[in-house]
Design an enzyme around this catalytic site. Structure first.
Site, PDB file in Angstrom:
ATOM      1  N   GLY A  41       9.295  16.092 -41.108  1.00  0.00           N
ATOM      2  CA  GLY A  41       8.926  15.684 -39.750  1.00  0.00           C
ATOM      3  C   GLY A  41       8.778  14.169 -39.679  1.00  0.00           C
ATOM      4  N   GLY A  43       7.575  12.528 -36.693  1.00  0.00           N
ATOM      5  CA  GLY A  43       6.767  12.084 -35.559  1.00  0.00           C
ATOM      6  C   GLY A  43       5.836  10.975 -36.005  1.00  0.00           C
ATOM      7  N   ARG A 331      -9.472  19.196 -20.012  1.00  0.00           N
ATOM      8  CA  ARG A 331      -8.229  19.875 -19.674  1.00  0.00           C
ATOM      9  C   ARG A 331      -8.388  21.376 -19.518  1.00  0.00           C
ATOM     10  NH1 ARG A 331      -4.218  16.512 -23.769  1.00  0.00           N
ATOM     11  NH2 ARG A 331      -4.220  14.628 -22.505  1.00  0.00           N
ATOM     12  N   GLU A 426      -0.407  17.199 -35.880  1.00  0.00           N
ATOM     13  CA  GLU A 426      -0.645  18.444 -35.147  1.00  0.00           C
ATOM     14  C   GLU A 426      -0.425  19.678 -36.024  1.00  0.00           C
ATOM     15  OE1 GLU A 426       1.478  18.638 -31.422  1.00  0.00           O
ATOM     16  OE2 GLU A 426       0.690  20.605 -30.909  1.00  0.00           O
ATOM     17  N   ARG A 436      -8.684  19.657 -27.534  1.00  0.00           N
ATOM     18  CA  ARG A 436      -8.462  18.261 -27.875  1.00  0.00           C
ATOM     19  C   ARG A 436      -8.712  17.379 -26.659  1.00  0.00           C
ATOM     20  NH1 ARG A 436      -4.484  14.873 -27.175  1.00  0.00           N
ATOM     21  NH2 ARG A 436      -2.867  16.362 -26.622  1.00  0.00           N
ATOM     22  N   SER A 441      -4.524  12.871 -29.735  1.00  0.00           N
ATOM     23  CA  SER A 441      -3.462  13.338 -30.615  1.00  0.00           C
ATOM     24  C   SER A 441      -2.809  12.186 -31.367  1.00  0.00           C
ATOM     25  CB  SER A 441      -2.425  14.072 -29.775  1.00  0.00           C
ATOM     26  OG  SER A 441      -1.400  14.524 -30.583  1.00  0.00           O
TER      27      SER A 441
END
Lengths: 639, 247, 224
Positions: A41, A43, A331, A426, A436, A441
């Site tokens: 990955g 990211g 959220r 993540e 969260r 993040s």
């Protein structure tokens, strides 16, 4: 229980990380050059980890499924990145950031990890600015901050609505630099399909070359998974279409415990679905709630144009229910409230599955120019997609699957229950508890990749300096490769009639209906049955055109969806086990008389870590008890 | 609405490709362009045919994956949109839509509508970074950056690396891509130290990889989905020449 | 310095700087030509001044070098660019995204080159090596360039060729002027627009000026 040793260092909370850094074993530069590390990955966490490990002198092999590491989905994070710099002098501190995250996560995260995440957040900002990340600045030339996502201080650094892109490209540039130095070997267009465990330690991975279809073996002294979250299990989500759980799931099947899988954040401000062929939901940054007011008509099924509905005929339900925080509630609260209104028949739009986000008052008070400078790109994006000008009439929004707090269980060193296998960003479960906070993040990803993993992995690798380069000819590699090849052959052999996507859509619908914003035991059990049935149908009737030995996008999708069936089942199992409501996990059976979430600390103050028992079998639950010594336990209330 | 599609099909890197015509009925105006292709692919798969391969990921215009050359223009009609942001409302019933991959020597076609843009990473490797190791960064606010510089740097830094500039350029030049990075870093004190060296190295690599040179037609700026300005190319030229005359 | 000419931007620099040099030359050239309108003596004296002033004489080889550099390096770049897209697009629509002259600078340059060869053989060659008549003004004997030039311009197809040359030149300059500044890095968001405007005005003046002169004589002759 013996499986879960969290390795939290001793000492006061604020000193744990420093103490730990002072006591971890070190690897000499000469020895680092003899050690290989695989990072899956690219990211923000994967790129920053790969670059930093290479700078330290390790040989890094980096993998991504995209054509370039720059396209990983961190690129799409909009709002910002938190840090406890206290530039605004508004009383912020590492401790306050820590307690906000703990509280936001509804007391289901590990204190020591969260404190450390808050502690390194400042260094991440320094690092990114030095790498050329153009964060927003004030006229003085100093960095600007904004308030974001339900906290009372301004600690969010941002780069217009494209903070994730800028942070990722900063990390990518560090990665690219190490590629040019030959310290990182980049393997793009690769799907990781299995992990190779030799004598109980992670020693390599099996990948599929997406261009040629070739199944490849890669070995290393340690493997780091930075493969992101699994929100695409809902089919429609704010994630990139290619995001998937396959790498993490492969690790899970090989023995890594999977934690809190049912903790999924549903983002309240996404664009509603427009047609049946839609492949994803577009996120509108949460920052819009700073100035936008959310409402539905007071009258059920009021189909009038929003501008024709008078002020006194509008129900600003968030302001009504949560007077203290109003439109800025976290959220999960905002999402559930929207669902509640729509389910009750007050939703707007053709489907009745959306609510209004209204800027008329902000436009009146602050003027078009001020609103444009804050949200111009988001307003443009909205108009591009819907053809509606949000300067003239309210936006329509609806919640969408967004971020998965759950993930692979890791200890304080970010190591999973498989020695030598680490999970960051993540992909792990550690920092965000049951929910969260906004701008958390990127913060976690950067902290894990730049500053935490590069230290903690050394502690493991210090004992590996005598291990020679791992050969890929070992029987464990043969076995893993054989399993992967067989699975692919089985998939191709089905040769049925329905497309992979049609199955993914149906699975997504089951998950959304039963394991989404609101859950109950009956629905979850029904979901498990439905998933089991759907999985059987998939293996009997899926159609994958083309061949194995070529670029085959349908095959790629099929592999990912086949893993989602099993993960979906586990999510439901986890949601059934947790009979309380906490954070994003809302169980109908556990609510206060006025319909708010009811946490039950006496019974559920633990991390659920699930152990794989074989296909189709129930997982075994392991519990890591959570202790709160520094964070004051409160009832999460935004009234 | 009903449309006719003329789509480039190519089995792999080595094969010769050709256009294939598809007649697609029942397309909704609500669809995005890529959803329309998904719809076509669903029909192809159900008919036992191979779906059209194309790249896409975030579907919100930020990852830079999608890259279709539609009716003679990269990312199709309309300004400041990526292919995934293009909506079918831009087309009419009965239209013929020609869809091709990016075409350039440096972007060889891999399959159908997918061109290999790895050359962009190779250009970045030549110097598209600040040489700072993790841990050596000073306090973030120790160096103020004038807001106009910071804003302009941001305007360059928003490049998504989609390659529309190359696809649009009659010379297949990657100048706007290189300029976006060089200009972004040249405007910031953190990136300034290596600016000239970076400009020369990235240009040399761009040439080496078979991209053409810039003749300032401006097609790249007009087609860039992020609206990156030609002014950044001027700054790249400046940084390059300053370094060229110095060494 | 040497090595940076191996890179495309270095080569473009030579095209741009030589282009600006040629632009300066064109301005002077047009200024001298306009003396044709003022009459025989004025023009002949101007031509004499140009031919006899040492500082200007020195410019002649430089000018030739400028042309050669401009042509050579733009050719090299163009030929390199030709190979960058072996498989062409089936459909290209650049109508909204770039101007026709900007995409056809080499074609325009080539047409101008053909014109230039003709132009040099008509005038420059004759003035240098041909049989010229001389006229005396105030004790100075000078070439009667006026008669040579006007003699040609009254022939209609000569005039047409000269007008066409001026149009090609104008189109070349519409793009070339601002493009040269851009290539030298002497531009930014604000100035790019200004330079475009200045370049267009300049191109129109040059093209109109050069086209006006042959037409003046052609029509003057027709209606006299």
């Amino acid at each position: 229980m013996s499986k879960l040793v969290s390795n939290i260092p001793g000492g006061p909370l604020a000193d744990k990380w420093s103490n730990h850094k002072n006591s971890v074993k070190l690897v000499s530069p000469a020895n680092k050059a003899k050690l290989d590390i695989i990072v899956v990955g690219t990211g923000l966490s994967g790129s920053s980890a790969a670059a930093t490990l290479a700078e330290l002198g390790y040989n890094v092999k980096s993998f991504c499924f995209q054509d370039s590491p720059r396209r990983a989905h961190s690129v799409a994070a909009q709002g910002g990145i938190n840090a406890a710099k206290n530039y605004k002098n508004d009383g912020d501190s590492v401790f306050r950031l820590f307690s906000d995250i703990i509280k936001g996560g509804d007391y289901r995260a590990r204190e020591a990890n969260v404190y450390r995440a808050a502690e390194v957040s400042n260094q991440s900002i320094d690092q990114m600015v030095a790498a050329g990340v153009p964060f927003a600045r004030e006229y003085s030339g100093y960095l600007d901050n904004r308030s974001f996502g339900g906290v009372q201080v301004s600690r969010t650094f941002y780069a217009r609505g494209q903070t994730g892109q800028q942070c990722l490209l900063g990390a990518y540039s560090g990665l690219i630099r190490q590629i040019s130095r030959g310290k990182v070997t980049m393997y793009s267009r690769r799907d990781m399909l299995d992990i190779v465990v030799v004598d109980g330690k992670a020693r390599g991975i099996i990948t599929r070359n997406l261009l040629t279809g070739e199944i490849e073996r890669h070995s290393a002294h340690a493997v780091v998974l930075a493969s992101g979250g699994y929100g695409t299990i809902y089919y429609l989500s704010t994630l990139a279409v290619g995001s998937n759980a396959t790498a993490a799931w492969a690790a899970h099947k090989k023995g890594a415990l999977f934690s809190n899988p049912s903790f999924v954040q549903i983002h309240p401000t996404s664009l509603p679905q427009l047609n049946d062929y839609q492949a994803k939901l577009t996120l509108m940054s949460e920052s819009l709630r700073n100035d936008g007011r959310i409402w539905v008509p007071k009258e059920k099924g009021d189909k009038r144009h929003p501008n024709e509905i008078d002020e006194d005929q509008r129900d600003y339900y968030l302001e009504r229910r949560y007077p203290a925080f109003g439109n800025l509630v976290p959220r999960d609260v905002a999402s559930r409230a929207a669902k509640e209104r729509c389910d009750a028949g007050y939703g707007v739009g053709e489907t009745g599955l959306s609510v209004y986000l209204d800027f008329s008052r902000a436009l009146e008070k602050q003027g078009k120019k001020a609103i444009e400078s804050k949200y111009g790109n988001l307003f443009d994006l909205y108009e591009k997609i819907t053809g509606i000008n949000p300067y003239k009439e309210p936006m329509r929004i609806y919640p969408a699957g967004h971020y998965t707090m759950g993930g692979l269980w890791v200890d304080y060193n970010l190591m999973t229950t498989i020695p030598g296998l680490f999970a960051i960003g993540e992909a792990n479960f550690s920092d965000n508890g049951a929910n969260r906070l906004g701008a958390g993040s990127l913060m976690q990803c950067a902290g894990d990749g730049y500053f935490i993993l590069p230290v903690t992995i050394g502690d493991y690798l210090a004992d590996e300096i005598k291990t020679p380069r791992i050969s890929t000819d070992m029987p464990e590699f043969d076995k893993a490769e054989k399993d992967v090849v067989e699975k692919i052959q089985r998939l191709m052999a089905v040769n049925g009639t329905q497309t992979v996507t049609s199955f993914h859509k149906r699975l997504g619908r089951i998950m959304w209906d039963h394991c989404g914003m609101i859950r109950n035991e009956e629905g979850l059990k029904k979901a498990i049955d439905k998933i089991t049935g759907l999985k059987e149908e998939f293996w009997k009737d899926v159609r994958i055109p083309g061949t194995v030995g070529e670029l085959n996008q349908e095959l790629e999708k099929a592999i990912k969806v086949s893993d989602f069936f099993e993960l979906g089942r586990l999510m439901c199992q986890d949601a059934i086990d947790r009979k309380e409501s906490c954070g994003a996990h809302f169980r109908e059976e556990s609510q206060t008389p006025d319909g708010e979430a009811q946490r039950i600390d006496s019974e559920y103050s633990y991390v659920a870590a699930w152990e794989y028992q074989g296909e189709g079998k129930d997982h075994i639950l392991h519990k890591e008890e959570l202790k709160f010594e520094d964070a004051k336990i409160q009832k999460r209330s935004y009234k | 609405m009903d449309i006719k599609l003329k789509i480039w099909r190519q089995k792999d890197r080595k094969s010769q490709g050709s256009f294939v015509d598809y007649y697609l009925t029942g397309v909704s105006r609500d669809m995005s362009f890529l959803e329309m292709i998904d719809y076509l692919n669903k029909k192809l798969i159900e008919n036992g045919d191979e779906p059209v391969a194309y790249e896409h990921d975030c579907r919100e215009g930020i990852c830079g994956s999608c890259a279709l050359y539609i009716n003679g223009r990269p990312h199709g009609p309309g300004d400041l949109v990526t292919t995934c942001e293009l909506r079918m409302i831009k087309f009419n019933d009965g239209d013929t839509i020609v869809i091709e991959p990016w075409r350039a020597k440096s972007f060889p076609v891999i399959k159908d509508l997918i061109a290999d843009r790895n050359a962009f990473d190779k250009i970045m490797e030549a110097g598209g970074f600040v040489s700072v190791n993790t841990g050596s960064a000073p306090e973030a606010n120790s160096i103020p950056v004038p807001k106009p510089d910071s804003d302009e740097a941001f305007d360059a830094a928003i490049c998504i690396g989609c390659g529309a500039c190359v696809a649009a350029c009659k010379n297949s030049s990657a100048m706007l891509f290189v300029a976006a990075k060089v200009s972004h870093l040249a405007l910031l004190p953190q990136g300034k130290a290596e600016s000239g060296k970076r400009a020369r190295a990235m240009i040399a690599r761009m040439d080496e990889l078979g991209f053409g040179s810039c003749t300032n037609t401006g097609a790249c700026e007009a087609e860039c989905p992020k609206g990156i300005s030609l002014a950044h190319i001027a700054r790249l030229n400046r940084e390059f020449l300053k370094e060229g005359f110095r060494s | 310095m040497n090595s940076f000419l191996n890179e495309s931007v270095g080569r473009k620099f030579l095209v741009g700087i030589s282009g600006l040099f040629l632009i300066m030359f064109l301005t002077v050239h047009l200024a001298v030509n306009l003396f044709l309108i003022a009459g025989q003596e004025a023009y002949n004296m101007a031509a004499y001044f140009m031919a006899s002033t040492p500082a200007i004489r020195v410019m002649e080889p430089l000018l030739a070098a400028g042309f050669l550099l401009h042509i050579a390096y733009s050719s090299v770049l163009t030929f390199t660019n030709q190979g960058t897209r072996p498989q062409k697009y089936a459909l290209v629509d650049q109508s909204e995204t770039s101007s026709w002259p900007s995409r056809n600078m080499f074609v325009l340059g080539f047409l101008i080159l053909i014109f230039l060869v003709l132009h040099l053989s008509n005038f420059w060659y004759n003035m240098k090596f041909g049989e010229m008549t001389y006229i005396e003004y105030g004790g100075v004997e000078v070439q009667d360039a006026y008669s040579l030039v006007t003699g040609k311009f009254i022939i209609w197809w000569y005039a047409v060729i000269y007008v066409a040359g001026a149009v090609f030149l104008g189109l070349h300059l519409v793009h070339g002027f601002s493009s040269a500044f851009q290539t030298l890095g002497l531009s930014n968001k604000l100035w790019y627009r200004r330079l475009k405007l200045i370049g267009t005005i300049y191109a129109v003046i040059i093209a109109a000026g050069f086209a006006f002169i042959p037409l003046w004589f052609l029509f003057g002759n027709l209606f006299s």
